[in-house]
Design a protein around this motif. Structure first.
Motif, PDB file in Angstrom:
ATOM      1  N   GLN A  61       0.634  -1.309   0.098  1.00  0.00           N
ATOM      2  CA  GLN A  61       0.138   0.090  -0.005  1.00  0.00           C
ATOM      3  C   GLN A  61       0.869   1.173   0.119  1.00  0.00           C
ATOM      4  OE1 GLN A  61      -3.060   0.540  -0.282  1.00  0.00           O
ATOM      5  NE2 GLN A  61      -3.809  -1.624  -0.390  1.00  0.00           N
ATOM      6  N   THR A  62       2.073   1.251   0.519  1.00  0.00           N
ATOM      7  CA  THR A  62       3.038   2.468   0.602  1.00  0.00           C
ATOM      8  C   THR A  62       3.295   2.882  -0.692  1.00  0.00           C
ATOM      9  OG1 THR A  62       3.757   1.659   2.798  1.00  0.00           O
ATOM     10  CG2 THR A  62       4.919   3.250   1.359  1.00  0.00           C
ATOM     11  N   LEU A  63       3.714   1.571  -1.331  1.00  0.00           N
ATOM     12  CA  LEU A  63       4.312   1.834  -2.842  1.00  0.00           C
ATOM     13  C   LEU A  63       2.975   2.426  -3.732  1.00  0.00           C
ATOM     14  CD1 LEU A  63       6.203  -1.411  -3.322  1.00  0.00           C
ATOM     15  CD2 LEU A  63       7.249   0.951  -3.008  1.00  0.00           C
ATOM     16  N   ILE A  64       1.757   1.695  -3.429  1.00  0.00           N
ATOM     17  CA  ILE A  64       0.760   2.576  -4.317  1.00  0.00           C
ATOM     18  C   ILE A  64       0.656   3.900  -3.928  1.00  0.00           C
ATOM     19  CG2 ILE A  64      -1.723   2.298  -4.607  1.00  0.00           C
ATOM     20  CD1 ILE A  64      -1.444  -0.720  -3.849  1.00  0.00           C
ATOM     21  N   GLN A  65       0.668   4.393  -2.682  1.00  0.00           N
ATOM     22  CA  GLN A  65       0.408   5.720  -2.260  1.00  0.00           C
ATOM     23  C   GLN A  65       1.519   6.917  -2.702  1.00  0.00           C
ATOM     24  OE1 GLN A  65      -2.233   6.928  -0.569  1.00  0.00           O
ATOM     25  NE2 GLN A  65      -3.198   5.065  -0.788  1.00  0.00           N
ATOM     26  N   LEU A  66       2.573   6.398  -2.783  1.00  0.00           N
ATOM     27  CA  LEU A  66       3.762   7.008  -3.213  1.00  0.00           C
ATOM     28  C   LEU A  66       3.472   7.267  -4.881  1.00  0.00           C
ATOM     29  CD1 LEU A  66       6.883   5.271  -1.644  1.00  0.00           C
ATOM     30  CD2 LEU A  66       5.924   7.747  -1.396  1.00  0.00           C
ATOM     31  N   MET A  67       3.114   6.040  -5.556  1.00  0.00           N
ATOM     32  CA  MET A  67       2.773   6.429  -6.926  1.00  0.00           C
ATOM     33  C   MET A  67       1.609   7.415  -7.197  1.00  0.00           C
ATOM     34  SD  MET A  67       1.762   3.514  -9.853  1.00  0.00           S
ATOM     35  CE  MET A  67       0.332   3.017  -9.014  1.00  0.00           C
ATOM     36  N   ASN A 100      10.501   9.244   2.142  1.00  0.00           N
ATOM     37  CA  ASN A 100       8.894   9.405   1.614  1.00  0.00           C
ATOM     38  C   ASN A 100       8.482   8.097   2.175  1.00  0.00           C
ATOM     39  OD1 ASN A 100       9.312  11.898   0.884  1.00  0.00           O
ATOM     40  ND2 ASN A 100       9.611  11.246  -1.347  1.00  0.00           N
ATOM     41  N   PHE A 101       9.000   6.842   1.851  1.00  0.00           N
ATOM     42  CA  PHE A 101       8.600   5.511   2.165  1.00  0.00           C
ATOM     43  C   PHE A 101       8.288   5.288   3.653  1.00  0.00           C
ATOM     44  CE2 PHE A 101       8.742   1.075   3.190  1.00  0.00           C
ATOM     45  CZ  PHE A 101       8.006   0.466   2.090  1.00  0.00           C
ATOM     46  N   ARG A 102       9.259   5.713   4.398  1.00  0.00           N
ATOM     47  CA  ARG A 102       8.988   5.902   6.010  1.00  0.00           C
ATOM     48  C   ARG A 102       7.849   6.473   6.435  1.00  0.00           C
ATOM     49  NH1 ARG A 102      13.314   7.717   7.600  1.00  0.00           N
ATOM     50  NH2 ARG A 102      12.574   9.865   8.132  1.00  0.00           N
ATOM     51  N   SER A 103       7.604   7.874   5.930  1.00  0.00           N
ATOM     52  CA  SER A 103       6.576   8.592   6.256  1.00  0.00           C
ATOM     53  C   SER A 103       5.329   8.044   5.984  1.00  0.00           C
ATOM     54  CB  SER A 103       6.712  10.075   5.611  1.00  0.00           C
ATOM     55  OG  SER A 103       5.537  10.854   5.918  1.00  0.00           O
ATOM     56  N   VAL A 104       4.966   7.372   4.678  1.00  0.00           N
ATOM     57  CA  VAL A 104       3.722   6.981   4.197  1.00  0.00           C
ATOM     58  C   VAL A 104       3.275   5.808   4.714  1.00  0.00           C
ATOM     59  CG1 VAL A 104       2.664   6.022   2.357  1.00  0.00           C
ATOM     60  CG2 VAL A 104       4.132   7.879   1.864  1.00  0.00           C
ATOM     61  N   TYR A 105       4.495   4.780   4.943  1.00  0.00           N
ATOM     62  CA  TYR A 105       4.320   3.425   5.867  1.00  0.00           C
ATOM     63  C   TYR A 105       3.898   3.907   7.405  1.00  0.00           C
ATOM     64  CZ  TYR A 105       5.706  -1.053   7.830  1.00  0.00           C
ATOM     65  OH  TYR A 105       5.625  -2.212   8.054  1.00  0.00           O
ATOM     66  N   ASP A 106       4.385   4.876   8.061  1.00  0.00           N
ATOM     67  CA  ASP A 106       3.982   5.095   9.173  1.00  0.00           C
ATOM     68  C   ASP A 106       2.624   5.418   9.393  1.00  0.00           C
ATOM     69  OD1 ASP A 106       6.389   4.545  10.218  1.00  0.00           O
ATOM     70  OD2 ASP A 106       7.044   6.830  10.590  1.00  0.00           O
ATOM     71  N   ARG A 161       0.726   9.512  -5.254  1.00  0.00           N
ATOM     72  CA  ARG A 161       0.874  11.081  -4.788  1.00  0.00           C
ATOM     73  C   ARG A 161       2.217  11.627  -5.633  1.00  0.00           C
ATOM     74  NH1 ARG A 161       0.929  10.517   1.966  1.00  0.00           N
ATOM     75  NH2 ARG A 161      -1.174   9.146   2.025  1.00  0.00           N
ATOM     76  N   LYS A 162       2.529  10.847  -6.588  1.00  0.00           N
ATOM     77  CA  LYS A 162       3.927  11.171  -7.314  1.00  0.00           C
ATOM     78  C   LYS A 162       5.011  11.471  -6.642  1.00  0.00           C
ATOM     79  CE  LYS A 162       0.487  12.457 -11.103  1.00  0.00           C
ATOM     80  NZ  LYS A 162       0.054  13.562 -11.943  1.00  0.00           N
TER      81      LYS A 162
END
Length: 604
Positions: A13-19, A29-35, A21-22
Motif C-alpha cells: 500500500q505504501t508503494l501504491i500511495q507513493l505512486m 518518503n517511504f518511512r513517512s507513508v508507511y507510518d 501522490r507522485k
C-alpha cells in the motif's frame, strides 16, 4: 473491528500511495507513508538531531532573541527535510561567515550619527518627548542583542519620517522577527490583524468541511467513523501548535482510510454494474421473442448501464422507464381483453357448431324413423300426421340453421373487430418498444436501435435485391460551439439538428445517433447519387432554419459521407467507408457531402 495491515500489505500500500501522490520512493518518503498506514511513529534520526539543535538555540535565545527566531524557523524545515533552508536560517546567526545573511553587523557610528541628527529634526506629529520615550522602549526591549538593537533603532528613526508610527517598532513582540524591522509599523499591525482573521476563517471552513464531508463518508466503517468524530472534537479544542501537530498526524491517517474506502466503494460499484449488465443481457435473450413488454423495459436499463452512470442519466432513465411502464400498463389490459374476447368467440363458434351437429343428427334420425313408418302404413290419416311432423321438424331445423348462421356471422364480425383491435394495440406496443431504443436527448434511435434497424434494412435489401446507402454526418466545429455557448446549448443544437433532419428525410429513411455529434442515416432502396441529393437537401434546409440562442441566430452546418452497399457488404464494412468519406469532407472545407468512391486506400 478494524483489521491491522500486515507489514507486507502495508509495504504494498505504501508503494501504491507513493505512486498516486507522485512522490519519489526515497527512504524518508517511504518511512513517512508507511507510518501513516501502520499508525505508528518510527524514530527519525534527523528529527532527533533537529530537536537537539532547537533546544540549544532556545537556550541561547535567553540571551539573544534572534536564536529563538531561528529555532522556531528551522523546526518545520527539519521536519520537511528542507536542509538547504535549514542552512540558510543557521547562516543568519553568523553574518561574518556568509554573504547571504539577512542580519549584518551593526555600524554603530552611522546608527548614532543618524539618531542624533533625527532627534534634532522636527517631524510632523512626533514630539521630542515621544521620540525619547520610543528610544527608551527600544533600549529596554532589545538590549540583549546588539545587532537587533541597532536595527530597531534605525527602524525607529525611519518611522519618525512616517508621521509617528513608532509604537509597533518598539514593541517587544517584534523581537522574534528581526528580518521585518524595515516594514512600517502600521503595515505590520494591519497585516497581523488580517492574518489572525484569515487564519480563523480558514480554521472554521476546514472544520466545517471535515464535519460535513469526511465524517459522513465514514459511516459505513464504524471504528474509523468514531475516530473521526473524536478527532473533530479535539480539533475544535486545539489551541496551540503541539496539539495541532498531533491532530494533523491523526488526520493523515483518517484521510488515508477515506481514500482506501473510496477505492473499495469504486470497485464494488463497478462490480455491481457488471453483474447487472450480465443479468440484463441474459433476460433480454430469454424474453425477446416471448414478452415484448419486459424486453422493452430491459432494453431501457441496458442502455443506461452501458454508458458511464451519473445522476442526470439516472433521472432521465427513471423518467423514461416510468413513462414506458405507464403506457404499457394502459395498453396491456385492453390487449388482454381483446384476446379474451376472441377466445370466447371461438369457443362460442365451436359450441354452436356442436349444437348444430347434434340438431342435424336428431333430424336425420327422425327422418329415418318417418321413412320406416311410411313404408309400413297404408292409413291416409296416419300418413297426414307423419307428413305434418316431417314439416314441423324440417321447419324447426331450418330455424335452427338460420339462427346458427346469424350467430356465426355476428361472431365473425366480432372476431374481425377483435383481431383489428389486437393488431392496433400490438402496433402501439411495438412503437412503445421502439421508443425504448431512442436517444434520450434527441429522439433519434440510439446505438441499440441503430443496430436493429441496420439488421432489418440489410435483410430487406437482400430479400428484394435492392440498393441501400448509409450516410454519416458530423456537426462542424461542435467543440467550439460547446466551449463558447456551453454544453446545454450544445445539447439544444443537437436537438435542433434532429428536428430538421426528421422534417426533411423521407418516411423510409432511418435516423440514429452514432455518438456525440455524429449521426447515421440509413437510406433504403436508394442509389448513391440520390442519397447524396437527400443529404444535400438537408444541408440547405438546415441553413434556412437557424438555431436560436438567446434570441440570436447561430448557423449550424455539418459534413457528411455517403457510402452505397456493394454486394453482401455488412454494416461493419459499410459504415467505416461512410466514415472515411466524412473524414474527407471534413478536410475539404466542411459543410460538404462526399460520396465514398475512388477514395485513397489509406482512407477506405
Amino acid at each position: 473491528m478494524e483489521q491491522k495491515n500486515s507489514p507486507i500489505e502495508a509495504a504494498r500500500q505504501t508503494l501504491i500511495q507513493l505512486m498516486q501522490r507522485k512522490l519519489p520512493p526515497t527512504p524518508d518518503n517511504f518511512r513517512s507513508v508507511y507510518d501513516e498506514i501502520m499508525g505508528i511513529k518510527s524514530v527519525d534520526q534527523s528529527a532527533e538531531l533537529g530537536k537537539a539543535l532547537q533546544k540549544v538555540l532556545q537556550q541561547a535565545g535567553k540571551k539573544k532573541p534572534k536564536y529563538v527566531a531561528v529555532a522556531q524557523a528551522i523546526g518545520p524545515l527539519i521536519e520537511n527535510g528542507d536542509w538547504a533552508k535549514v542552512e540558510e536560517q543557521l547562516a543568519k546567526l553568523f553574518p561574518f561567515g556568509t554573504a547571504t545573511s539577512d542580519v549584518e553587523e551593526a555600524n554603530w557610528s552611522n546608527v548614532i550619527r543618524n539618531l542624533l541628527k533625527q532627534l534634532e529634526v522636527s517631524h510632523k506629529g512626533v514630539t521630542l518627548s515621544r521620540k525619547k520615550e520610543g528610544l527608551s522602549k527600544v533600549l529596554v526591549n532589545f538590549a540583549s542583542d546588539s545587532d537587533v538593537l541597532a536595527q530597531k533603532i534605525q527602524a525607529l528613526v525611519n518611522s519618525w519620517g512616517l508621521s509617528g508610527t513608532s509604537d509597533a517598532v518598539v514593541s517587544s513582540d517584534n523581537a522574534l522577527a528581526p528580518d521585518e524591522t524595515t516594514v512600517p509599523a502600521t503595515t505590520q499591525s494591519v497585516t497581523s490583524t488580517n492574518a489572525v482573521i484569515g487564519s480563523s476563517q480558514w480554521r472554521d471552513m476546514l472544520l466545517r468541511a471535515f464535519e460535513l464531508v469526511i465524517i459522513p463518508n465514514l459511516e459505513a466503517v464504524p471504528d474509523i467513523h468514531q475516530k473521526a468524530v473524536n478527532l473533530f472534537a479535539r480539533m475544535k479544542k486545539a489551541s496551540n501548535e503541539q496539539s495541532l501537530i498531533i491532530c494533523a498526524a491523526d488526520l493523515k491517517s483518517i484521510l488515508l482510510s477515506v481514500e482506501m474506502q473510496r477505492d473499495q466503494q469504486g470497485r464494488i460499484h463497478e462490480s455491481l454494474l457488471q453483474l447487472l449488465r450480465l443479468v440484463l443481457s441474459s433476460m433480454a435473450e430469454m424474453v425477446q421473442s416471448e414478452d415484448q413488454w419486459l424486453y422493452a423495459q430491459t432494453t431501457v436499463i441496458s442502455d443506461i448501464v452501458s454508458k458511464p452512470v451519473n445522476l442526470n442519466t439516472l433521472y432521465d432513465a427513471e423518467s423514461s422507464l416510468k413513462e414506458l411502464v405507464y403506457k404499457q400498463a394502459q395498453l396491456k389490459p385492453a390487449l388482454t381483453e381483446a384476446k379474451d374476447t376472441l377466445k370466447k368467440m371461438v369457443t362460442t363458434f365451436v359450441d354452436r357448431l356442436v349444437d348444430m351437429t347434434e340438431s342435424t343428427s336428431d333430424y336425420h334420425d327422425k327422418i329415418e324413423a318417418y321413412q320406416k313408418k311410411i313404408e309400413t302404413t297404408d292409413n291416409i290419416s296416419e300418413l297426414n300426421v307423419l307428413l305434418n311432423n316431417i314439416l314441423d321438424d324440417t321447419r324447426s331445423i331450418g330455424l335452427t340453421v338460420q339462427r346458427t348462421r346469424d350467430e356465426f356471422l355476428n361472431s365473425q364480425k366480432q372476431a374481425q373487430a377483435a383481431e383489428k383491435r389486437i393488431d392496433e394495440l400490438t402496433a402501439e406496443l411495438d412503437y412503445i418498444g421502439q421508443v425504448a431504443h431512442q436517444d434520450y436527448l434527441t429522439g433519434a434511435l440510439n446505438r441499440r436501435g441503430m443496430d436493429e434497424a441496420l439488421e432489418r434494412e440489410f435483410n430487406r435489401a437482400d430479400r428484394h435485391n435492392t440498393t441501400l446507402c448509409v450516410a454519416m454526418l458530423d456537426i462542424d466545429h461542435f467543440k467550439k460551439l460547446n466551449d463558447t455557448l456551453g454544453h446545454t446549448t450544445g445539447d439544444e443544437a443537437l436537438t435542433h439538428l434532429v428536428k430538421v433532419l426528421k422534417e426533411v428525410l423521407r418516411t423510409t429513411d432511418v435516423l440514429a445517433r452514432y455518438g456525440g455529434e455524429e449521426f447515421i442515416i440509413i437510406l433504403p432502396d436508394t442509389p448513391k447519387d440520390e442519397a447524396v441529393k437527400v443529404i444535400t437537401r438537408v444541408q440547405r434546409e438546415l441553413t434556412k432554419n437557424f438555431f436560436m440562442h438567446n434570441n440570436e441566430r447561430v448557423l449550424i452546418t455539418f459534413s457528411a459521407g455517403v457510402a452505397e452497399r456493394v454486394g453482401d457488404e455488412t454494416p461493419e464494412v459499410l459504415i467505416p467507408r461512410a466514415d472515411a468519406a466524412l473524414y474527407k469532407a471534413k478536410h475539404s472545407g466542411r459543410n460538404r457531402v462526399i460520396a465514398a468512391e475512388n477514395l485513397p486506400e489509406t482512407l477506405v
